[in-house]
Write an enzyme that holds these catalytic residues in place. Sequence first.
Site, mmCIF file in Angstrom:
data_model
loop_
_atom_site.group_PDB
_atom_site.id
_atom_site.type_symbol
_atom_site.label_atom_id
_atom_site.label_comp_id
_atom_site.label_asym_id
_atom_site.label_seq_id
_atom_site.Cartn_x
_atom_site.Cartn_y
_atom_site.Cartn_z
ATOM 1 C CB CYS B 85 -3.908 14.999 1.930
ATOM 2 S SG CYS B 85 -2.704 14.864 3.167
ATOM 3 C CG HIS B 327 0.812 17.926 0.231
ATOM 4 N ND1 HIS B 327 -0.346 18.280 -0.194
ATOM 5 C CD2 HIS B 327 0.824 16.813 1.043
ATOM 6 C CE1 HIS B 327 -1.285 17.432 0.456
ATOM 7 N NE2 HIS B 327 -0.451 16.881 1.060
#
Lengths: 150, 383
Positions: B85, B327
């Site tokens: 991430c 995301h």
Amino acid sequence: MSEAINPSQSSENQIRIPVQEGLFDFPPDEGQHPALLANSCRHCGKCFFPKRTFCPDCFEQGELEDIVLDRKGVIYAVTVVHLSSPSGIKAPYAYGYVNIPANKIRILAPFTGASPNSFHAGMEVELVLDTIRTDSKGQHIIGYKFKPLS
Amino acid sequence: MRDVYIIGAGMTQFGKHPQRSLRDLGREACHQALRDAGISPGDIQAGYCGNALGSVIQGETGVGQNVFWEIGINQIPIVNIENACASGSTALREGWMAVAGGFCDVVMVVGVEKAVMPKGTMLDVGAAELDTKLGDVFPGYFALVAQKHMELYGTTRQQIAGVSVKNHFNGTLNPYAQFQKLFSLEDVLNSPMVADPLTLYSCCPNSDGAAAVILCSGRKARQLAALPVRIAASVLTTGTYDNQQDITAWEVEKLAAVTAYQSAALGPEDLDMVEVHDAFTICEIIHCEDLGLCAPGDGGRLIDEGITELGGRIPVNSSGGLLSKGHPVGASGVAQVVEILWQLRGAAGKRQVANPRVGLAQIMGGSKEGDTRACTIHILIKE
């Protein structure tokens, strides 16, 4: 919830494969309790599971010796997962972190032997070997789990 | 080290883009950033691309070269970066180092991802890790963290769910957000349970999208930008993987925060807005604690007291956060910085924070043995 099994005494001709090599002796010897294969640093005493080749703190000053982890643990944290895992573990299932006080180590493990919602932090548990999932060929993938201490 | 400025930013709408490729999404973000900065592709001296899952989901590697080639950037150094991430924010740090170190005057950073999954499935990443084989999943790990936070500090399900309500409200004010819908506390609490106590609307969606920024030296910034924004800190840390640690805080993040505050010569009390990695509701609560916005264990109170709302003392995730904005893994770290740039410029539209001067972006990536592989913090200051 499946019962803990003794893989060497399976009545059917199921193929059983450890989830990963080197974690536990499989199948276990007759009459032996299952045990997790770890090592510890002779210099600082820290335990590692799975085994490491170097102690990350002591590096070349450390020397690692093989040990087996104590079978008894205490749940540090637990959750129940309500979606089947991408690897094929059927929901709902409980897993979490278990502290092994004798070895000062915390490991991640699935829980078994009781309803998924019945596990809680502080609960005493003991190690078993059990089927984690069955793969597309029907082979049982065997791993370690913890069940409530009897 | 030289000062480094951001002079251009762009991003795509985050959400579902089934018909579009990684390179097409990346191109749109890069093109916007170039126009925003008022420079041409030939001005870019190096390119950095964050992408986490292209090799897993699309079977595509070398995404950076594909994206930059689409806008006519070639011959120069192009680097592909995977840090889960934190891929995009790690790419940003690489670009920052190139300019700070005097190797380049103008560089471009892009983060891009296509991570939308079939309904009701979870991302299948880390399949080679033992924990994953035993049943560990991302929402499960953060559920364990939430369980421990509730046990130790008395944090409630309502407080945790309140993060999602707040961020979805902010998302309704952000045209780039995937969700443009208000959620009530009941909506969040009563949505299907994923990993107790985290329900479906306590988890960010998997998304497609891209974000890009252009960095440059001080001399260039003064030539090009009417309102230069300086990167006052760019920090990357990795975990200790000490499996005896308290899982209700991340040492990796506390270390990054201390380092970033020292680097920028300021403290948490000087921040006007913050974007944090709210992949799951509980994460925002703990990030606020680790960043020093409140004491350990008090993250739930920030929600109760409205301190992190848009009009509150320190707005957190004005963009809608990952929970509402979406995301696209490799793009998220860059998109956080795009949001801060827009806020500092006063260009954030309906979600504009009142006259901010200092903003902080935090994101972390990859679980390993109950710890985190990568944590980045960037602090931006309007000069």
